[in-house]
Design a protein around this motif. Structure first.
Motif, short mmCIF file in Angstrom:
data_model
loop_
_atom_site.label_atom_id
_atom_site.label_comp_id
_atom_site.label_asym_id
_atom_site.label_seq_id
_atom_site.Cartn_x
_atom_site.Cartn_y
_atom_site.Cartn_z
N MET A 1 0.94 -1.21 -0.15
CA MET A 1 -0.15 0.01 0.11
C MET A 1 0.93 1.14 0.00
N ILE A 2 0.52 2.35 -0.99
CA ILE A 2 1.29 3.52 -0.97
C ILE A 2 1.00 4.17 0.41
N ASP A 3 2.32 4.84 1.01
CA ASP A 3 2.06 5.57 2.09
C ASP A 3 1.53 6.90 1.75
N SER A 4 1.18 7.90 2.51
CA SER A 4 0.57 9.19 2.21
C SER A 4 1.78 9.90 1.38
N PHE A 5 3.05 9.78 2.39
CA PHE A 5 4.15 10.90 1.69
C PHE A 5 4.54 10.35 0.24
N GLU A 6 4.49 9.11 0.08
CA GLU A 6 4.91 8.54 -1.16
C GLU A 6 3.89 9.04 -2.37
N ALA A 7 2.50 8.98 -1.79
CA ALA A 7 1.54 9.38 -2.73
C ALA A 7 1.59 10.99 -3.13
N PHE A 8 2.15 11.70 -1.99
CA PHE A 8 2.09 13.13 -2.12
C PHE A 8 3.44 13.47 -3.22
N VAL A 10 4.34 11.48 -5.72
CA VAL A 10 3.99 11.26 -6.89
C VAL A 10 3.27 12.57 -7.46
N LEU A 11 2.36 12.96 -6.64
CA LEU A 11 1.51 13.88 -7.01
C LEU A 11 2.56 15.26 -7.49
N LEU A 12 3.33 15.56 -6.63
CA LEU A 12 4.26 16.76 -6.88
C LEU A 12 5.08 16.40 -8.06
N LEU A 13 5.33 15.32 -8.35
CA LEU A 13 6.24 14.93 -9.68
C LEU A 13 5.33 15.35 -10.77
N ILE A 14 3.87 14.79 -10.80
CA ILE A 14 3.51 14.85 -12.12
C ILE A 14 2.54 16.14 -12.30
N GLY A 55 17.91 22.48 -15.12
CA GLY A 55 18.95 22.78 -15.72
C GLY A 55 19.24 24.44 -15.63
N LEU A 56 18.09 25.20 -15.69
CA LEU A 56 18.20 26.73 -15.90
C LEU A 56 17.92 27.39 -14.43
N PHE A 57 17.26 26.85 -13.54
CA PHE A 57 17.08 27.51 -12.45
C PHE A 57 17.64 26.73 -11.08
N GLY A 58 17.93 25.45 -11.41
CA GLY A 58 18.54 24.50 -10.19
C GLY A 58 17.39 24.43 -9.44
N GLN A 59 15.80 24.29 -9.60
CA GLN A 59 14.92 23.92 -8.85
C GLN A 59 13.89 22.92 -9.36
N SER A 60 13.76 22.01 -8.37
CA SER A 60 12.83 20.84 -9.04
C SER A 60 11.62 21.08 -8.31
N PHE A 61 10.51 20.36 -8.23
CA PHE A 61 9.34 20.60 -7.94
C PHE A 61 8.91 19.91 -6.81
N PHE A 62 9.76 18.67 -6.56
CA PHE A 62 9.39 17.82 -5.50
C PHE A 62 10.42 17.25 -4.70
N PRO A 63 10.37 17.06 -3.67
CA PRO A 63 11.45 16.97 -2.57
C PRO A 63 11.92 15.31 -2.59
N ASP A 64 13.22 15.12 -2.60
CA ASP A 64 13.90 14.00 -2.79
C ASP A 64 13.32 12.98 -1.44
N LEU A 65 12.66 12.06 -1.75
CA LEU A 65 12.10 11.24 -0.57
C LEU A 65 12.77 9.67 -0.39
#
Length: 216
Positions: A1-8, A10-14, A55-65
C-alpha cells in the motif's frame, strides 16, 4: 500500500505536467480528448518542465524522499511546503502557452513544408480554418429546400477531425421563399419573407448546401 508521503511525492512529480497540458489544451484550438495522447502530453510537459527547471534554475518541484523514513519524509514535506518553489509551475504554464500557439499557427507544418517533407501548411480542416481566421464575420447558411439563415456564429464545432460540424448563430433571421420557389434566397426575382429567430443551434449540417461569408 502506498503511504501518504509517497503518494504526495508522486502528485508533486506529475503536477507540472498536468498544469502544462491543461494550459496547452486551453490555448490550443485543437483539444486533446483521447486518453493516450493526453497522457503523452502530460509526460512531455513533465519532462520538459523538470529539465528546464533543474537545468536553468536549479529548482525541481518535488522533494527527494527516496532515502527518507516515513517520519523523516513527513518532516521534509512539511518543510518543503513552507518553502515551495513556483518556478516549475511557471515554466509548465509557459510551455503550455508556447506549444498551444505553435499548434494554432501550424508552425510544425510550415517548417516541414519549407524542408519539403510535407505539402500541408495547416493542421486545420477547411471548416476549422474558416471560422478560426474569419472570427466575427456574419454568415448566410443556405439549405437544400431554398431557405436561408443569416446570423453571427457565436459558437462553432471545433472537432479536429472535422466529423462534427455544428453552428450556433445569434441575431439569426430566416429567409423563407414565398410559394413554391426553391431557388436560393435572397436572390433576384425571388420573393421571401424574413422571420427573426434570435438564437439558432444547427446540430445537423446534412441539409446545408453552402455557407456564405458576409463582408462588412
Amino acid at each position: 500500500m502506498i503511504d501518504s508521503f509517497e503518494a504526495f511525492s508522486v502528485l508533486l512529480l506529475i503536477l507540472p505536467g498536468i498544469l502544462g497540458f491543461f494550459v496547452y489544451n486551453q490555448v490550443s484550438d485543437f483539444k486533446v480528448k483521447d486518453t493516450l495522447p493526453s497522457v503523452s502530453w502530460v509526460i512531455f510537459f513533465l519532462l520538459a518542465t523538470q529539465i528546464t527547471s533543474i537545468g536553468l534554475f536549479g529548482q525541481s518541484f518535488f522533494p527527494d524522499l527516496g532515502a527518507e523514513t516515513q517520519s523523516g519524509a513527513h518532516q521534509k514535506i512539511t518543510a518543503y511546503l513552507g518553502d515551495i518553489s513556483a518556478t516549475p509551475l511557471i515554466v509548465a504554464a509557459a510551455y503550455g502557452i508556447l506549444f498551444g500557439f505553435l499548434k494554432n499557427y501550424s508552425v510544425s507544418h510550415r517548417i516541414l513544408k519549407t524542408l519539403k517533407f510535407s505539402k500541408r501548411i495547416s493542421s486545420r480542416q477547411p471548416w476549422n480554418e474558416v471560422f478560426h481566421e474569419r472570427r466575427g464575420i456574419w454568415v448566410v447558411v443556405r439549405f437544400k429546400d431554398g431557405t436561408a439563415l443569416s446570423g453571427w456564429p457565436h459558437y462553432y464545432a471545433d472537432d479536429q477531425g472535422g466529423e462534427t460540424q455544428q453552428l450556433y448563430l445569434k441575431q439569426a433571421v430566416w429567409f423563407v421563399p414565398v410559394g413554391e420557389s426553391k431557388t436560393f434566397v435572397p436572390s433576384a426575382g425571388t420573393q421571401v419573407q424574413q422571420v427573426p429567430a434570435g438564437e439558432v443551434l444547427l446540430p445537423d449540417m446534412s441539409n446545408v448546401v453552402a455557407i456564405e461569408l458576409e463582408e462588412d
